[in-house]
Design an enzyme around this catalytic site. Structure first.
Site, PDB file in Angstrom:
ATOM      1  N   THR A  10       0.827  -1.221   0.000  1.00 11.97           N
ATOM      2  CA  THR A  10       0.000   0.000   0.000  1.00 11.97           C
ATOM      3  C   THR A  10       0.859   1.269   0.000  1.00 11.97           C
ATOM      4  O   THR A  10       0.675   2.165  -0.838  1.00 11.97           O
ATOM      5  CB  THR A  10      -0.904  -0.005   1.258  1.00 11.97           C
ATOM      6  OG1 THR A  10      -1.658  -1.214   1.248  1.00 11.97           O
ATOM      7  CG2 THR A  10      -1.842   1.165   1.271  1.00 11.97           C
ATOM      8  N   GLY A 119       0.432   9.356   9.420  1.00 11.38           N
ATOM      9  CA  GLY A 119       0.151   9.247   7.979  1.00 11.38           C
ATOM     10  C   GLY A 119       0.724  10.442   7.230  1.00 11.38           C
ATOM     11  O   GLY A 119       1.917  10.700   7.258  1.00 11.38           O
ATOM     12  N   GLU A 175      -3.516  -2.525   9.413  1.00  2.68           N
ATOM     13  CA  GLU A 175      -2.308  -3.331   9.287  1.00  2.68           C
ATOM     14  C   GLU A 175      -2.678  -4.699   8.734  1.00  2.68           C
ATOM     15  O   GLU A 175      -3.839  -5.120   8.809  1.00  2.68           O
ATOM     16  CB  GLU A 175      -1.665  -3.522  10.667  1.00  2.68           C
ATOM     17  CG  GLU A 175      -1.187  -2.239  11.299  1.00  2.68           C
ATOM     18  CD  GLU A 175      -0.191  -1.499  10.427  1.00  2.68           C
ATOM     19  OE1 GLU A 175       0.855  -2.058  10.109  1.00  2.68           O
ATOM     20  OE2 GLU A 175      -0.475  -0.349  10.052  1.00  2.68           O
ATOM     21  N   LYS A 190       3.930   4.287  17.421  1.00  6.40           N
ATOM     22  CA  LYS A 190       3.912   5.693  17.001  1.00  6.40           C
ATOM     23  C   LYS A 190       4.190   6.615  18.186  1.00  6.40           C
ATOM     24  O   LYS A 190       4.789   7.682  18.027  1.00  6.40           O
ATOM     25  CB  LYS A 190       2.557   6.009  16.356  1.00  6.40           C
ATOM     26  CG  LYS A 190       2.364   5.272  15.037  1.00  6.40           C
ATOM     27  CD  LYS A 190       0.922   5.319  14.563  1.00  6.40           C
ATOM     28  CE  LYS A 190       0.776   4.715  13.178  1.00  6.40           C
ATOM     29  NZ  LYS A 190      -0.629   4.572  12.752  1.00  6.40           N
TER      30      LYS A 190
END
Ligand code: HSE
Length: 379
Positions: A10, A119, A175, A190
């Site tokens: 992706t 992101g 995921e 993160k």
């Protein structure tokens, strides 16, 4: 600058698409010359053999394979060979941050990781910029697109958890194993990398408490609504009185909180710093092009030779002993929490008196209720 891409899923397809199609004329200097992939495909740049990557003439390796191995080994090899690295792989980097950062420093190359958290939001870049002037005191944020997509749909449209998870997978947010999303592990990685960028602190991921949304029910959402609150999965970090607190938990936010209004797959992160105070950044937190965009931004930073300050992290320990909150708990073992229960919150659910996070985690462990749902009731 010539680039080798490790991984063509992706994120890799998103980054390659942005560069190949020259969506931004600024990317003209970047050229993907080799792509490592697991299965053959109709593109002469694709190889299934990492040795072809080692043999090719590139200054920069962009890793978006996901998982710990072989990504970790390949990134190490790239750094050892004096190549810059950009990565979207939060799990691998959070687990190996100090080792890889020290190697990059020794080899005098860059290791950038904008795509690991938030992101498409330039969260790491924002922290770098803030820190040119300020110390960061704390951060909090929604850092998982999949769970925000699910929670938003459950809250706004009364939709079902499982159905929305399936949609999030189809949209490329989740995921490969969505356990990491819904149990809070993705946000934990993160959070670790945000702490590197915000506080120069590299902690071991397993030491950051992470509770997810797997067992949230319509009744929990409804309790929030009755109390003008909206539930979000929140990463929280603070450096105060010499203590570094980091934890990941659902939180019932006041519905007037800007963070409570961030819907769909969007992420939102807030840093509080000395002279700027709170600054909030909102954008698409997952998906092919937004995450690919973040990777390409890092490539451009390197290709243009832009100065990158910060990332002088040292190994650090998590200390949540100063975190005190009221908590919402739904469990089949309420007797374990009898001493801290303050008010009822519907069938099987209650709100605790103000108490330490560490004490709550000890009670949760004692209860050993696999279906328990716990959330902070935000101040
Ligand atoms: N699974 C992650 C998410 C992808 O849903 O946010 C982006 O890191």
């Amino acid at each position: 600058m010539k680039v080798a891409l490790l991984g063509f899923g992706t994120v890799g397809k998103g980054a390659a698409g942005i560069i190949d199609q020259g969506r931004d004329k600024d990317t003209a200097g970047l050229e993907i010359v080799r792509i490592l992939k697991r299965t053959p495909a109709d593109d002469p740049r694709i190889t299934l053999d990492y040795q072809d990557i080692e043999a090719c003439d590139v200054e920069l390796v962009a890793e978006c394979m996901g998982g710990l191995e072989p990504a970790h080994t390949y990134v190490r090899k790239a750094l050892e060979a004096g190549r810059h690295v950009v990565t979207a792989n939060k799990k691998m980097l959070a687990e190996h941050y100090m080792e890889l950062a020290e190697l990059a420093k020794e080899k005098n190359v860059r290791l950038l990781f904008e795509a690991t958290a938030g992101g498409g939001i330039p969260w790491m870049a924002a922290l770098r910029r803030v820190r040119r002037i300020d110390d960061v005191e704390s951060f909090r944020g929604i850092l998982n697109g999949t769970t925000n997509y699910i929670l938003s749909a459950m809250t706004d449209e009364g939709l079902d958890f499982g159905e929305m998870l399936k949609k999030a997978q189809e949209l490329g947010y989740a995921e490969a194993d969505p356990t990491d999303d819904i149990d809070g592990y993705d946000v934990r990685y993160k959070t670790v990398l945000s702490a590197v960028a915000a506080f120069d602190a590299a902690v071991r991921p397993a030491t950051v408490p992470a509770l997810g949304i797997r067992h949230i029910s319509a009744a929990d959402i409804a309790w929030g609504k009755e109390n003008n609150r909206i539930v979000k999965l929140i990463a929280a970090g603070e450096k105060k009185d010499g203590r570094l607190s980091l934890y990941v938990m659902p939180q019932f936010l006041h519905d007037s909180d800007v963070m409570a209004r961030i819907g769909k797959n969007f992420n939102g992160v807030e840093a509080v710093s000395t002279t700027l105070g709170p600054s909030t950044y909102i954008g698409q937190g997952a998906g092919s092009l937004p995450t690919g965009h973040a990777m390409v931004q890092d490539m451009l930073t390197i290709a243009k030779g832009e100065e990158v300050t910060a990332y002088e992290a040292s190994a650090a320990e998590v200390d949540n002993s100063g975190v005190e909150k009221c908590f919402y708990i739904r469990t089949a073992r309420p007797e374990v929490f009898a001493a801290v229960r303050a008010e009822n919150a519907g069938a099987d659910a209650f709100v605790t008196k103000r108490m330490g996070l560490n004490d709550l985690l000890a009670l949760i462990e004692k209860a050993a209720d696999p279906e328990l749902f716990a959330a902070v009731v935000a101040d």
